[in-house]
Write a protein that holds these residues in place. Structure first.
Motif, PDB file in Angstrom:
ATOM      1  N   GLY A   1       0.812  -1.207   0.000  1.00 23.81           N
ATOM      2  CA  GLY A   1       0.000   0.000   0.000  1.00 23.81           C
ATOM      3  C   GLY A   1       0.845   1.257   0.000  1.00 23.81           C
ATOM      4  O   GLY A   1       2.081   1.218  -0.077  1.00 23.81           O
ATOM      5  N   THR A   2       0.178   2.368   0.115  1.00 26.17           N
ATOM      6  CA  THR A   2       0.855   3.665   0.099  1.00 26.17           C
ATOM      7  C   THR A   2       1.890   3.758   1.214  1.00 26.17           C
ATOM      8  O   THR A   2       1.733   3.167   2.282  1.00 26.17           O
ATOM      9  N   HIS A   3       2.952   4.508   0.917  1.00 26.57           N
ATOM     10  CA  HIS A   3       3.955   4.801   1.942  1.00 26.57           C
ATOM     11  C   HIS A   3       3.726   6.187   2.534  1.00 26.57           C
ATOM     12  O   HIS A   3       4.411   6.580   3.474  1.00 26.57           O
ATOM     13  N   ASP A   4       2.784   6.913   1.937  1.00 27.02           N
ATOM     14  CA  ASP A   4       2.439   8.233   2.453  1.00 27.02           C
ATOM     15  C   ASP A   4       1.500   8.086   3.647  1.00 27.02           C
ATOM     16  O   ASP A   4       0.975   7.009   3.929  1.00 27.02           O
ATOM     17  N   THR A   5       1.282   9.187   4.327  1.00 26.23           N
ATOM     18  CA  THR A   5       0.363   9.194   5.461  1.00 26.23           C
ATOM     19  C   THR A   5      -0.776  10.162   5.173  1.00 26.23           C
ATOM     20  O   THR A   5      -0.685  11.350   5.464  1.00 26.23           O
ATOM     21  N   PRO A   6      -1.853   9.671   4.571  1.00 24.54           N
ATOM     22  CA  PRO A   6      -2.979  10.567   4.280  1.00 24.54           C
ATOM     23  C   PRO A   6      -3.654  11.041   5.560  1.00 24.54           C
ATOM     24  O   PRO A   6      -3.600  10.370   6.595  1.00 24.54           O
ATOM     25  N   GLU A   7      -4.268  12.189   5.468  1.00 22.31           N
ATOM     26  CA  GLU A   7      -4.984  12.733   6.626  1.00 22.31           C
ATOM     27  C   GLU A   7      -6.187  11.848   6.950  1.00 22.31           C
ATOM     28  O   GLU A   7      -6.962  11.486   6.063  1.00 22.31           O
ATOM     29  N   THR A   8      -6.321  11.490   8.212  1.00 24.42           N
ATOM     30  CA  THR A   8      -7.474  10.688   8.625  1.00 24.42           C
ATOM     31  C   THR A   8      -8.630  11.590   9.028  1.00 24.42           C
ATOM     32  O   THR A   8      -8.429  12.699   9.519  1.00 24.42           O
TER      33      THR A   8
END
Length: 416
Positions: free
Chosen positions: A45-52
């Motif tokens: 999956g993504t390695h970014d940290t999307p805003e929750t």
């Protein structure tokens, strides 16, 4: 052997193959394959940290994956835009396998339901049509596969397995019909474990409700009075009294002796701390029925389980108060103290403590002794049911462990 044959399991011939640093025997018809050869795609999956956000599209990280389970009820949520961006790279679908490869490595779960979600820092394995997803999931949870993980990660600076390494890891591949049968057998045991676990949870919920009713309302009463228990006002039967613990128990704290782990001599006598048995030793301080209550390091909140009954020979350290019931049923006392919120009596901010003096001044409902015994018997019957189901669950888990070891290595074959 006749028993095994009767349920479709038989022995077979083997060949020796190399698996990491070890030589292993597997059935002659089985193959050894890289994980990549069993899959159409292995990605993450993504390695970014999307805003929750509070409500949106489901977002699963490694913390939400346990062996055999995806914790959707604990998942995070992200925006629709971030979700679409994530699944453009890696779209989880039914019968795909999640594998945690960062941090806590090697937790595996099959996607069993058609639920839309995206993932972060979790590997996704899409099994090809020449193999059975459920079988591959069990292989990834097997001892021999986890031994490979340990061999690869030992001495590493970080808890991490790269995708290229994961793709190159080896698994045993039986013929497709045999994969189906192995997965079916293990799934049947898993279903029995899950069913038993639900029975345990439901019985615990039943007991919780019974405790709330029986320990304050009693059995068959119609007239009640309001009393104060700590800071809380509650109704109890008119014929019940309130008594302080010092009126119904003798405190034996002075007899406690803490012993460091290095100074304990192993034996079969339970050594108790604030929350229960922490070791077994060869000697005892007490030989009677007692109620222990956590002094520090315990959970004094409602249903925190801070009190418990011990019987026979025991050793208690200085993290649990020791009460000898004198004019009260020991089960009634322990169950009430475990159910009631005692945090009002706790001192200290960092590591709370229930002092002896404050414990002995706590007031509790006091029914007539015959009613105490009836209440205790009802709750004990429920406890026996929980213990029975927990024992059965443990037996099923041991059965599954043995079956995984034997079936996934071909030590025992299934009859097709």
């Amino acid at each position: 052997m006749n028993i095994l044959k009767s349920i479709g399991i038989e022995m077979t011939k083997y060949k020796i193959v190399k698996l990491g640093p070890k030589e292993v025997e597997i059935p002659e018809e089985w193959e050894v394959s890289k994980l990549s050869k069993t899959s159409t795609k292995i990605t993450d999956g993504t390695h970014d940290t999307p805003e929750t956000i509070s409500n949106g599209k489901k977002f699963i990280t490694g913390k939400h994956v346990e062996d055999g389970k995806i914790l959707f009820d604990q998942c995070l949520f992200i925006s629709k835009e971030d979700h679409i961006d994530n699944i453009s790279r890696c779209k989880p679908e039914i019968d795909d396998i999640l594998f945690t490869h960062i941090g806590s490595i090697g937790k595996v779960a099959l996607i069993k339901k058609n639920i839309e979600f995206s993932i972060k820092n979790v590997a996704l394995i899409k099994v090809n049509d020449k193999n059975v997803s459920n079988y591959v999931e069990y292989v990834l949870r097997s001892n021999y596969f986890r031994n490979q993980i340990h061999f690869i990660t030992q001495g590493g600076v970080q808890n991490f397995i790269g995708l290229s390494t994961l793709r190159g890891m080896k698994i045993f591949i039986p013929p497709l019909p045999e994969q189906h049968r192995i997965a079916q057998i293990l799934s049947t045991v898993d279903e029995a474990i899950e069913k038993t676990d639900e029975i345990i949870k439901e019985t615990k919920r039943l007991k919780k409700g019974l405790m709330q009713d029986l320990l304050t309302k009693g059995i068959g009463h119609t007239e009640f009075k309001k009393v104060k228990l700590g800071p809380k006002e509650v109704e109890i039967p008119v014929v019940w009294e309130l008594k302080k613990i010092k009126q119904v128990c003798e405190n034996l704290d002075r007899k406690r002796i803490p012993v460091t782990s290095t100074d304990r001599t192993p034996g079969n006598i339970p050594y108790y701390g604030a929350t229960g048995i922490i070791d077994y030793v060869d000697d005892y301080i007490f030989d009677e029925t007692l109620v222990l209550v956590g002094e520090d390091g315990a959970d004094w909140s409602s249903f925190g389980g801070t009190a418990f009954v011990v019987r026979g020979k025991s050793w208690v350290n200085n993290h649990a108060h020791v009460l000898r019931p004198v004019n009260i049923n020991e089960i009634f006392l322990a169950e009430f103290l475990s159910m009631w919120d005692l945090q009002y009596a706790i001192v200290g901010t960092n590591r709370g403590k229930l002092n002896k003096g404050d414990l002995m001044k706590i007031e509790i409902p006091y029914p007539p002794l015959p009613e105490q015994r009836r209440i205790a018997n009802i709750l004990s019957t429920v406890d026996e049911k929980i213990e029975q189901e927990q024992k059965y669950k443990e037996e099923l888990e041991q059965l599954k462990k043995g079956l995984m070891q034997d079936l996934l290595t071909g030590k025992i074959r299934v009859k097709l």
